[in-house]
Write an enzyme that holds these catalytic residues in place. Structure first.
Site, short mmCIF file in Angstrom:
data_model
loop_
_atom_site.label_atom_id
_atom_site.label_comp_id
_atom_site.label_asym_id
_atom_site.label_seq_id
_atom_site.Cartn_x
_atom_site.Cartn_y
_atom_site.Cartn_z
N VAL A 94 -1.75 -57.89 5.40
CA VAL A 94 -0.64 -58.77 5.06
C VAL A 94 -0.99 -60.23 5.35
CG1 VAL A 94 0.57 -58.50 7.28
CG2 VAL A 94 1.87 -59.07 5.21
N GLY A 140 -7.18 -53.21 8.22
CA GLY A 140 -6.02 -52.87 9.00
C GLY A 140 -4.75 -53.42 8.38
N CYS A 141 -3.62 -52.94 8.87
CA CYS A 141 -2.33 -53.33 8.28
C CYS A 141 -2.02 -54.81 8.52
CB CYS A 141 -1.22 -52.44 8.81
SG CYS A 141 -1.13 -52.30 10.61
N TYR A 142 -2.14 -55.28 9.75
CA TYR A 142 -1.89 -56.69 10.02
C TYR A 142 -2.88 -57.59 9.28
CZ TYR A 142 1.32 -55.68 13.99
OH TYR A 142 2.37 -55.29 14.78
#
Length: 333
Positions: free
Chosen positions: A156, A151-153
């Site tokens: 990062v 996922g994106c979170y």
């Protein structure tokens, strides 16, 4: 390498379509829409900015196309809702296709945690081994059948934390702000620009918390926020450190982890979202202060947090340079 994209009408899907269209080693053969749309239509009818640049036809998926797809395509990218991917991915794998899945259907290893996070049971007929593809920390053998794209979170946050995990003394606190494109293309009042005000959501309940904890092997406190901008994520992470950890030690850890990774940029100042929007980069800046490490990290949620990371993993899978086709600034949405 002939490819297909499912969910090509959505934000991450159209970014995949554009990346594969421009990629020197991949050929986009099919683009299927995110839902059971009635008729085939040019992708430019949904994204007019692609008119004259991309003549791909979006078409609805029907199961009777499986035989044709498996004969003409080697790789499939799924940018579908979680439950749709959970149902379709095993079918495609059993047909001999390599599947890169951008949903959360296969990210969490523990079935009970998955059930709690996503509200449905894992399929029983999935491959025994599913690779979790945090690109800079994953080595694909080129034999895997199903690769779960993070996922994106979690992308990062994990990229920011993994090099310094040996220095941690306590639970990191992650505050991250995402643009409204992270909620998908479907219209909803809570993601309308007229309605959005900077606010926390999913506090103590967001499904990316257990994924982050799994990826870094350590618990975290994770608080996501929604901002009134289109795309990008900025994460600020507060990490309690062991006694005696110096700035030099932290800098060395990041250099050792990322000196040979072209899509990670170690910054001398905190990154801004505008620095990474339209790119496949993750920018990281870390400062030791009062026995804590403060990390600022930024990505484009639709690229490094989704489509570009999937292509980066496919590059690795097929023995290409990791950043092939990913170092130009672009973006569709």
């Amino acid at each position: 390498m002939p490819c297909a994209v499912f969910g090509a009408s959505g934000y991450s899907g159209v970014e995949l379509v554009w990346l594969l269209h421009n990629h020197p080693q991949f050929s986009l053969e099919y683009a299927f829409s995110s839902s059971a749309r009635e008729d085939a239509e040019p992708i430019a009818s949904l994204y007019p900015q692609l008119a004259g640049q991309l003549d791909v036809i979006l078409q609805p998926w029907h199961s009777d196309l499986l035989s044709q797809l498996s004969q003409q395509v080697r790789v499939v990218f799924l940018a579908l809702p979680h439950e749709a991917s959970a149902e379709l991915a095993p079918v495609l794998v059993n047909a001999g296709l390599v599947v890169f899945d951008l949903s959360g259907a296969f990210r969490l290893r523990d079935p009970s945690i998955h059930q709690q996070a996503y509200g449905f049971e894992r399929a029983a007929n999935i491959p025994e081994t599913i690779a979790y593809g945090l690109a800079e920390w994953t080595t694909l053998a080129g034999t895997e059948q199903l690769i779960a794209v993070p996922g994106c979170y979690p992308t990062v946050t994990s990229l920011a934390l993994k090099p310094v995990m040996s220095f941690i003394d306590g639970v990191p606190l992650v505050n991250a702000v995402s643009g409204v494109s992270g909620a998908g293309r479907k219209a909803a009042s809570h993601t309308s620009f007229c309605e959005v005000s900077l606010s926390a959501y999913g506090v103590a309940t967001h499904r990316h918390q257990p994924e982050i904890a799994q990826a870094i092997g350590h618990d975290v406190i994770f608080v996501p926020h929604l901002g009134n901008f289109k795309r990008g994520i900025l994460a600020t992470i507060y990490v309690p450190l062991q006694q005696g950890v110096s700035q030099a030690s932290v800098d060395t850890a990041y250099e050792q982890a990322y000196s040979a990774t072209p899509l990670i940029r170690l910054r001398q100042q905190p990154p801004a979202i505008r620095d990474v929007v339209g790119t496949a980069f993750c920018d990281i800046h870390a400062v030791v202060h009062q026995n804590h490490l403060i990390i600022c990290a930024a990505i484009d949620n639709l690229l490094k947090g989704a489509a570009a990371q999937a292509v980066q993993l496919a590059n690795q899978y097929f023995g290409c340079d990791s950043a092939l086709g990913l170092q130009q600034r672009g973006g569709v949405v």
